[in-house]
Design a protein around this motif. Structure first.
Motif, PDB file in Angstrom:
ATOM      1  N   THR A 214       9.415   0.269 -24.475  1.00  0.00           N
ATOM      2  CA  THR A 214       9.503  -0.790 -24.580  1.00  0.00           C
ATOM      3  C   THR A 214       8.832  -1.856 -23.576  1.00  0.00           C
ATOM      4  O   THR A 214       8.951  -2.533 -23.105  1.00  0.00           O
ATOM      5  N   HIS A 215      10.608  -1.525 -22.879  1.00  0.00           N
ATOM      6  CA  HIS A 215      11.136  -2.450 -22.319  1.00  0.00           C
ATOM      7  C   HIS A 215       9.672  -2.685 -20.432  1.00  0.00           C
ATOM      8  O   HIS A 215       9.754  -1.692 -19.712  1.00  0.00           O
ATOM      9  N   PRO A 216       9.598  -3.851 -20.155  1.00  0.00           N
ATOM     10  CA  PRO A 216       8.850  -4.082 -19.074  1.00  0.00           C
ATOM     11  C   PRO A 216       9.429  -3.802 -17.967  1.00  0.00           C
ATOM     12  O   PRO A 216       8.558  -2.608 -16.910  1.00  0.00           O
ATOM     13  N   GLN A 217      10.797  -2.528 -17.794  1.00  0.00           N
ATOM     14  CA  GLN A 217      11.326  -1.681 -16.516  1.00  0.00           C
ATOM     15  C   GLN A 217      10.988  -0.664 -16.575  1.00  0.00           C
ATOM     16  O   GLN A 217      11.352   0.163 -15.389  1.00  0.00           O
ATOM     17  N   PHE A 218      11.110  -0.067 -17.554  1.00  0.00           N
ATOM     18  CA  PHE A 218      10.649   1.227 -17.847  1.00  0.00           C
ATOM     19  C   PHE A 218       9.328   1.114 -17.446  1.00  0.00           C
ATOM     20  O   PHE A 218       9.425   2.756 -16.474  1.00  0.00           O
ATOM     21  N   MET A 219       8.577   0.997 -17.655  1.00  0.00           N
ATOM     22  CA  MET A 219       6.848   0.913 -16.591  1.00  0.00           C
ATOM     23  C   MET A 219       7.544   1.166 -15.069  1.00  0.00           C
ATOM     24  O   MET A 219       7.050   1.784 -14.259  1.00  0.00           O
ATOM     25  N   ALA A 220       8.546  -0.252 -15.020  1.00  0.00           N
ATOM     26  CA  ALA A 220       8.507  -0.270 -13.158  1.00  0.00           C
ATOM     27  C   ALA A 220       9.468   0.977 -12.727  1.00  0.00           C
ATOM     28  O   ALA A 220       9.353   1.362 -11.772  1.00  0.00           O
ATOM     29  N   ARG A 221      10.625   1.380 -13.877  1.00  0.00           N
ATOM     30  CA  ARG A 221      11.119   2.879 -13.238  1.00  0.00           C
ATOM     31  C   ARG A 221      10.121   3.933 -13.055  1.00  0.00           C
ATOM     32  O   ARG A 221      10.114   4.918 -12.254  1.00  0.00           O
ATOM     33  N   LEU A 222       9.014   3.980 -13.923  1.00  0.00           N
ATOM     34  CA  LEU A 222       8.386   5.173 -13.893  1.00  0.00           C
ATOM     35  C   LEU A 222       7.319   4.980 -12.757  1.00  0.00           C
ATOM     36  O   LEU A 222       7.553   6.256 -12.463  1.00  0.00           O
ATOM     37  N   PHE A 223       7.085   4.119 -12.191  1.00  0.00           N
ATOM     38  CA  PHE A 223       6.352   4.268 -10.761  1.00  0.00           C
ATOM     39  C   PHE A 223       7.155   4.332  -9.975  1.00  0.00           C
ATOM     40  O   PHE A 223       6.943   4.516  -8.753  1.00  0.00           O
ATOM     41  N   GLU A 224       8.604   3.527  -9.758  1.00  0.00           N
ATOM     42  CA  GLU A 224       9.540   3.852  -9.073  1.00  0.00           C
ATOM     43  C   GLU A 224       9.403   5.742  -8.799  1.00  0.00           C
ATOM     44  O   GLU A 224       9.836   6.071  -7.622  1.00  0.00           O
ATOM     45  N   GLN A 225       9.579   6.514 -10.000  1.00  0.00           N
ATOM     46  CA  GLN A 225       9.289   7.980  -9.215  1.00  0.00           C
ATOM     47  C   GLN A 225       7.981   8.392  -9.328  1.00  0.00           C
ATOM     48  O   GLN A 225       8.484   9.294  -8.756  1.00  0.00           O
ATOM     49  N   GLU A 226       7.276   7.751  -9.478  1.00  0.00           N
ATOM     50  CA  GLU A 226       5.723   8.196  -9.124  1.00  0.00           C
ATOM     51  C   GLU A 226       5.285   7.910  -8.182  1.00  0.00           C
ATOM     52  O   GLU A 226       4.847   8.754  -6.845  1.00  0.00           O
ATOM     53  N   VAL A 227       5.933   6.804  -6.920  1.00  0.00           N
ATOM     54  CA  VAL A 227       5.454   6.557  -5.721  1.00  0.00           C
ATOM     55  C   VAL A 227       6.544   6.615  -5.466  1.00  0.00           C
ATOM     56  O   VAL A 227       7.304   6.144  -5.150  1.00  0.00           O
ATOM     57  N   PRO A 228       6.637   7.597  -4.026  1.00  0.00           N
ATOM     58  CA  PRO A 228       7.391   7.216  -3.234  1.00  0.00           C
ATOM     59  C   PRO A 228       7.825   6.063  -2.086  1.00  0.00           C
ATOM     60  O   PRO A 228       8.970   5.956  -1.850  1.00  0.00           O
ATOM     61  N   GLU A 229       6.671   5.387  -2.154  1.00  0.00           N
ATOM     62  CA  GLU A 229       7.296   4.202  -1.717  1.00  0.00           C
ATOM     63  C   GLU A 229       7.622   2.930  -2.270  1.00  0.00           C
ATOM     64  O   GLU A 229       8.812   2.262  -1.234  1.00  0.00           O
ATOM     65  N   ILE A 230       7.760   2.838  -3.381  1.00  0.00           N
ATOM     66  CA  ILE A 230       8.165   2.196  -4.320  1.00  0.00           C
ATOM     67  C   ILE A 230      10.311   2.472  -3.769  1.00  0.00           C
ATOM     68  O   ILE A 230      11.227   1.369  -3.765  1.00  0.00           O
ATOM     69  N   TYR A 231      10.200   3.905  -4.227  1.00  0.00           N
ATOM     70  CA  TYR A 231      11.457   4.391  -4.329  1.00  0.00           C
ATOM     71  C   TYR A 231      12.185   4.640  -3.154  1.00  0.00           C
ATOM     72  O   TYR A 231      13.513   4.126  -2.770  1.00  0.00           O
ATOM     73  N   ASP A 232      11.454   4.630  -1.650  1.00  0.00           N
ATOM     74  CA  ASP A 232      12.099   4.206  -0.235  1.00  0.00           C
ATOM     75  C   ASP A 232      12.336   2.670   0.075  1.00  0.00           C
ATOM     76  O   ASP A 232      13.046   2.320   0.592  1.00  0.00           O
ATOM     77  N   GLY A 233      11.810   1.437  -1.024  1.00  0.00           N
ATOM     78  CA  GLY A 233      11.860   1.010  -1.090  1.00  0.00           C
ATOM     79  C   GLY A 233      10.548  -0.550   0.438  1.00  0.00           C
ATOM     80  O   GLY A 233      10.824  -1.653   0.884  1.00  0.00           O
TER      81      GLY A 233
END
Length: 512
Positions: A214-233
């Motif tokens: 339920t932590h807000p950052q759980f969703m943020a990390r999921l998007f980081e895994q799904e969106v390469p542009e987020i992972y790459d900064g």
């Protein structure tokens, strides 16, 4: 003096050699810990058994040869001028009989015969070894997980206890408490699960890995895994707000003008966002564009509602958002969900109004300010309305306004402007004297009256709450002071500053 160890050999140990090393290596492999830690545990176990045989009063140590596995047991005697403990100390005179060049501070070590482990001694040694190995294993597990906080980890559900889920993470266990599970989620033993590592703390039974879905950052990390542009900064997640299992908002931004950050997170035909929604049990996700302009950010955060006007109150960190009648329910959301999430996302307190409500509020505020100026400045309604129409809210604002700003008002000349400021000053001074007199009647002491930036109205509120001396005021916390006088009068930052000023005399007393 530097301690020197001088060994004298009287006996030789013939304990099993290579078997000891084989056991140490096997345990080290099984528990994934350093072989040296296992051997150190064995040395402590042998040392304990030797002390049981030769006496706990002696200074005894055991050494396992790392190459041969040979076990040596030594009794140490420290060379001293005057012997106080004959079990662990030896006089310099006696020491020289054994070693001619012995000096005070040296340690003479006598090799003792090997220890035959009886049943009790063997059990005791086994317990020492097991305990040390367990401690080493827990320390290794903590070292492995302590830097993984803030990451997503996968595991297998081991068991469910009173609604809390125990997760097997491989080398440790994690706990997913009921409050950290998305509504309507159920887990059974053997289920695969992904969760956010919210915290890692050392514990007597191993590292305590607190998990959350339920932590807000759980969703943020999921998007980081799904969106390469987020992972790459390339795309940055600025803020997240969640109502777990129901709805969430994500604010994204990029400095690359060629990339649409919202579209990149949504993905082709919504594939990327849908992958996150599926993991979050159907939680609806609004992805909005972050802006450094608070008004623009608030408008984006309230999507899909359309906003007509935004009025910022930076002093109180509030924002009034005006929407059309047909957009009100959409802006507020079911049970206030949309506006609540938008407030969390932006960090501003948002108040949603319809155009008619906003007009009514402005009319009431205008009438209230008009009446305030009529009563306190003893002027007619027209002059009071002109002041209110120009945006003046208080007499203090009127006093601080430049003369040319007042003369720019239609019908005002310099004489009228100065007369209005004079009347405002006279009123506030009279009000201040009345408030100070009232505060003194309530018991406010002179030392508290000397504090700068405390208004007469604050003195009365402080007295009514039992704060009557400088020390009473200095004992307050910032949030307590704000609660007493009201957030409209004081910010938490200013409150802390005033309290520190009141405490200055404490430090002066200490220096004297």
């Amino acid at each position: 003096m530097t301690t020197r160890k001088i060994k004298t050999t009287d006996h030789t140990s013939n304990l099993p050699r290579h078997e000891l090393l084989h056991v140490a290596e096997a345990v080290a492999r099984e528990k994934s810990i350093d072989r040296e830690e296992v051997l150190s545990a064995m040395e402590q176990a042998i040392q304990k058994a030797a002390k049981a045989k030769y006496g706990y009063e002696h200074d005894i140590r055991a050494v396992v040869n790392r190459n041969t596995g040979e076990v040596s047991i030594f009794k140490g005697m420290t060379v001293v001028d005057v012997v106080e403990d004959p079990h662990t100390e030896i006089s310099l005179t006696d020491a020289k009989l054994e070693k001619e060049n012995a000096v005070v501070g040296d340690v003479l070590e006598e090799r003792l015969p090997p220890v035959e482990f009886g049943r009790v001694a063997a059990q005791s040694a086994r317990q020492v070894i097991f305990q040390k190995v367990r401690d080493a294993e827990r320390a290794r597990q903590y070292e492995e997980f302590k830097d993984k906080g803030g990451q997503i980890i996968s595991g297998t559900v081991k068991r469910v206890e009173f609604g809390n889920v125990i997760v097997d993470l491989g080398r440790a266990e994690g706990i997913l408490r009921r409050d950290d599970i998305i509504q309507r989620e159920t887990f059974r033993s053997g289920d695969r699960i992904r969760a956010y590592i919210a915290d890692v703390r050392p514990d007597a039974r191993g590292p305590l890995v607190a998990l959350s879905r339920t932590h807000p950052q759980f969703m943020a990390r999921l998007f980081e895994q799904e969106v390469p542009e987020i992972y790459d900064g390339i795309i940055e997640i600025k803020s997240v707000a969640r109502d777990p299992g129901s709805r969430a908002k994500l604010a994204v931004f990029t400095n690359d003008a060629s990339i649409d950050p919202v579209g990149a997170c949504v993905g082709m035909r919504g594939a990327r966002v849908q992958a996150v929604v599926t993991e979050l049990q159907g939680e609806k996700v609004d992805i909005v564009l972050w802006s450094a302009n608070p008004a623009t950010f608030v408008v984006n955060a309230l999507a899909p509602a359309e906003v007509v006007k935004v009025v910022l109150d930076e002093e109180n960190h509030r924002v009034d958002v005006v929407v059309g009648e047909d957009q009100l329910s959409l802006a507020i959301g079911r049970r206030g969900q949309n506006v609540r999430l938008a407030s969390h996302l932006t960090g501003w307190n948002i108040d949603v109004l319809t155009e008619s409500q906003e007009a009514t509020r402005r009319t009431e505020e205008y009438a209230s300010r008009t009446q305030l100026f009529m009563d306190r400045l003893d002027v007619d309604e027209m002059i009071a309305q002109l002041l209110a129409a120009e945006g003046f809210n208080t007499l203090e604002e009127l006093i601080l306004a430049p003369i040319d700003e007042l003369t720019a008002i239609e019908g005002f000349d310099e004489d009228i402007a100065r007369e209005l400021q004079t009347r405002a000053i006279v009123y506030l001074e009279a009000k201040s004297k009345e408030s100070v007199a009232a505060a003194k009647k309530l018991g406010i002491q002179e030392d508290l009256l000397s504090i700068e930036d405390i208004t007469p109205e604050m003195f009365v509120k402080l007295a009514e709450n039992g704060v009557k001396t400088l020390d009473d005021f200095a004992d307050l916390a910032g949030d307590e002071l704000v609660e007493i006088v009201g957030p409209a009068m004081l910010t938490i930052e200013k409150a802390n500053e005033m309290i520190m000023a009141a405490r200055a005399h404490w430090f002066e007393d200490e220096q004297q």
